[in-house]
Write a protein that holds these residues in place. Structure first.
Motif, PDB file in Angstrom:
ATOM      1  N   ALA A   1     -27.086  35.849 -49.023  1.00  0.00           N
ATOM      2  CA  ALA A   1     -25.645  36.067 -49.146  1.00  0.00           C
ATOM      3  C   ALA A   1     -24.885  35.239 -48.116  1.00  0.00           C
ATOM      4  O   ALA A   1     -23.853  34.632 -48.425  1.00  0.00           O
ATOM      5  CB  ALA A   1     -25.325  37.555 -48.975  1.00  0.00           C
ATOM      6  N   ALA A   2     -25.379  35.208 -46.866  1.00  0.00           N
ATOM      7  CA  ALA A   2     -24.715  34.421 -45.818  1.00  0.00           C
ATOM      8  C   ALA A   2     -24.782  32.932 -46.134  1.00  0.00           C
ATOM      9  O   ALA A   2     -23.799  32.198 -45.947  1.00  0.00           O
ATOM     10  CB  ALA A   2     -25.373  34.708 -44.472  1.00  0.00           C
TER      11      ALA A   2
ATOM     12  N   LEU B 164     -25.008  31.486 -49.103  1.00  0.00           N
ATOM     13  CA  LEU B 164     -24.124  31.162 -50.225  1.00  0.00           C
ATOM     14  C   LEU B 164     -22.661  31.136 -49.790  1.00  0.00           C
ATOM     15  O   LEU B 164     -21.891  30.261 -50.207  1.00  0.00           O
ATOM     16  CB  LEU B 164     -24.308  32.185 -51.346  1.00  0.00           C
ATOM     17  N   ARG B 165     -22.255  32.070 -48.938  1.00  0.00           N
ATOM     18  CA  ARG B 165     -20.837  32.160 -48.560  1.00  0.00           C
ATOM     19  C   ARG B 165     -20.429  31.075 -47.568  1.00  0.00           C
ATOM     20  O   ARG B 165     -19.330  30.533 -47.669  1.00  0.00           O
ATOM     21  CB  ARG B 165     -20.538  33.549 -47.992  1.00  0.00           C
ATOM     22  N   TYR B 166     -21.301  30.738 -46.631  1.00  0.00           N
ATOM     23  CA  TYR B 166     -20.886  29.846 -45.551  1.00  0.00           C
ATOM     24  C   TYR B 166     -21.523  28.457 -45.591  1.00  0.00           C
ATOM     25  O   TYR B 166     -21.047  27.546 -44.923  1.00  0.00           O
ATOM     26  CB  TYR B 166     -21.186  30.499 -44.196  1.00  0.00           C
TER      27      TYR B 166
ATOM     28  N   ARG C  41     -22.043  29.602 -54.924  1.00  0.00           N
ATOM     29  CA  ARG C  41     -21.895  31.041 -54.792  1.00  0.00           C
ATOM     30  C   ARG C  41     -21.576  31.714 -56.120  1.00  0.00           C
ATOM     31  O   ARG C  41     -22.232  32.698 -56.499  1.00  0.00           O
ATOM     32  CB  ARG C  41     -20.813  31.358 -53.756  1.00  0.00           C
TER      33      ARG C  41
ATOM     34  N   LEU D  19     -24.134  34.267 -57.898  1.00  0.00           N
ATOM     35  CA  LEU D  19     -23.744  35.681 -57.954  1.00  0.00           C
ATOM     36  C   LEU D  19     -23.686  36.187 -59.396  1.00  0.00           C
ATOM     37  O   LEU D  19     -23.990  37.353 -59.660  1.00  0.00           O
ATOM     38  CB  LEU D  19     -22.401  35.897 -57.271  1.00  0.00           C
TER      39      LEU D  19
ATOM     40  N   LEU E 139     -27.714  42.045 -52.010  1.00  0.00           N
ATOM     41  CA  LEU E 139     -27.016  40.770 -51.837  1.00  0.00           C
ATOM     42  C   LEU E 139     -25.532  40.918 -52.134  1.00  0.00           C
ATOM     43  O   LEU E 139     -24.681  40.415 -51.391  1.00  0.00           O
ATOM     44  CB  LEU E 139     -27.651  39.711 -52.743  1.00  0.00           C
ATOM     45  N   LEU E 140     -25.199  41.622 -53.202  1.00  0.00           N
ATOM     46  CA  LEU E 140     -23.789  41.816 -53.552  1.00  0.00           C
ATOM     47  C   LEU E 140     -23.067  42.641 -52.485  1.00  0.00           C
ATOM     48  O   LEU E 140     -21.911  42.348 -52.149  1.00  0.00           O
ATOM     49  CB  LEU E 140     -23.689  42.510 -54.917  1.00  0.00           C
TER      50      LEU E 140
ATOM     51  N   THR F 127     -23.860  42.760 -49.274  1.00  0.00           N
ATOM     52  CA  THR F 127     -23.711  41.891 -48.108  1.00  0.00           C
ATOM     53  C   THR F 127     -22.583  40.894 -48.311  1.00  0.00           C
ATOM     54  O   THR F 127     -21.775  40.654 -47.402  1.00  0.00           O
ATOM     55  CB  THR F 127     -25.025  41.146 -47.837  1.00  0.00           C
ATOM     56  N   ASP F 128     -22.516  40.312 -49.498  1.00  0.00           N
ATOM     57  CA  ASP F 128     -21.443  39.353 -49.785  1.00  0.00           C
ATOM     58  C   ASP F 128     -20.075  40.027 -49.681  1.00  0.00           C
ATOM     59  O   ASP F 128     -19.132  39.454 -49.133  1.00  0.00           O
ATOM     60  CB  ASP F 128     -21.645  38.769 -51.184  1.00  0.00           C
TER      61      ASP F 128
ATOM     62  N   GLY G 284     -17.148  39.208 -47.026  1.00  0.00           N
ATOM     63  CA  GLY G 284     -15.853  38.817 -47.564  1.00  0.00           C
ATOM     64  C   GLY G 284     -14.702  39.650 -47.032  1.00  0.00           C
ATOM     65  O   GLY G 284     -13.546  39.205 -47.068  1.00  0.00           O
TER      66      GLY G 284
END
Length: 287
Positions: free
Chosen positions: A94-95, A97-99, A105, A109, A161-162, A164-165, A169
């Motif tokens: 998750a980290a 994909l986001r950063y 992402r 997702l 994962l969802l 954490t995302d 966010g």
């Protein structure tokens, strides 16, 4: 001068929606309360008379022995190992994909949400046809604690994962800007600032996934071997409480049936404790 909006001042459609939502909430509470009451009524006399016996190691209903300790341990062992395997993967992915890969992402997702919607019996079927034979090539019989944990980990990863995302966010942008002002690398910012701030929300969501793993039935029934014993390794077959209920409730009678209700009550109690822990952690994250 501010105007306070009351329910009576809302449009009719909004008031009807509010009423329906309240009724749904009350209905859900009544259903849950009914389940707990039925389990208590069925299991309480057994727990009063035979409560100490459930911590024994022998499960022989035909002989009046209802020791659930190996199955309690099996449920915990399988779920804990699944959580230890799934949580780091979910958080790191998750980290990343986001950063580090924001362009990937959305499609990733979308696939993760699809995985989260797959029925557990499908995961169990895959584990039985692919994972168990593969483990059997290394250490027979294949159906084991490890197989159950791997299947549960695969089921836990999407929702963890969802969660954490979503927790990442919700972090204010000022944390990221503060890290940039301190010339932190993205890895350093993630490790020192972002993940610690999002940790309560992440841990709260992961705790709920532990509850889901603990209550899973079909997948573990298909891949764990269903032997009532204390496992001496991750390759040993085990039986969980949920699998035991599913296997024996159809023909159980008398004290045997009541003992299965008692194991269900035990699962409800543990799930309730996990839910309260999750609420507590989420409260910390919003505090």
């Amino acid at each position: 001068m501010s105007t306070m909006i009351t329910t009576s001042s809302l449009p009719l459609s909004d008031r009807l929606l509010t009423l329906v939502l309240r009724l749904c909430g009350v209905l859900a509470a009544l259903v849950l309360g009914g389940i707990v009451v039925v389990l208590l009524v069925q299991a309480l006399p057994f727990l009063i008379n035979e409560g100490a016996g459930i911590w024994q190691s022998t499960w022989q209903p035909g002989q009046g022995e209802y020791g659930m300790a190996p199955m309690i341990a099996g449920s915990l062992f399988v779920s804990v190992l699944a959580l230890l395997l799934a949580a780091p993967v979910a958080v790191l992915l998750a980290a990343w994909l986001r950063y580090f890969a924001p362009r990937l992402r959305r499609p990733v997702l979308a696939g993760v949400e699809l995985m989260a919607g797959i029925p557990s019996v499908v995961y169990g079927l895959w584990g039985m046809l692919v994972l168990v034979p593969w483990i059997n090539q290394w250490v027979p019989p294949g159906a084991s604690w490890l197989a159950g944990s791997l299947v549960l980990a695969l089921m836990i990863v999407p929702l963890a994962l969802l969660v954490t995302d979503a927790a990442l966010g919700q972090l204010p942008l000022r944390y990221q800007r503060a890290g940039e002002a301190l010339a932190l690398s993205r890895v350093g910012m993630l490790r020192r600032v972002l993940l610690p701030r999002a940790a309560p929300g992440i841990v709260g969501g992961v705790v709920l996934q532990f509850g889901r793993a603990l209550g899973e039935t079909m997948a573990v029934l298909m891949v764990c071997g269903n032997v009532v014993q204390w496992p001496d390794s991750v390759f040993a077959p085990v039986r969980t409480l949920t699998a035991n209920i599913a296997l024996e409730m159809a023909y159980a009678t008398g004290d045997h049936r009541v003992a299965l209700f008692a194991s269900g009550l035990l699962l409800i109690a543990v799930t309730g404790l996990l839910l309260m822990a999750s609420w507590r952690l989420r409260g910390v994250s919003h505090g």
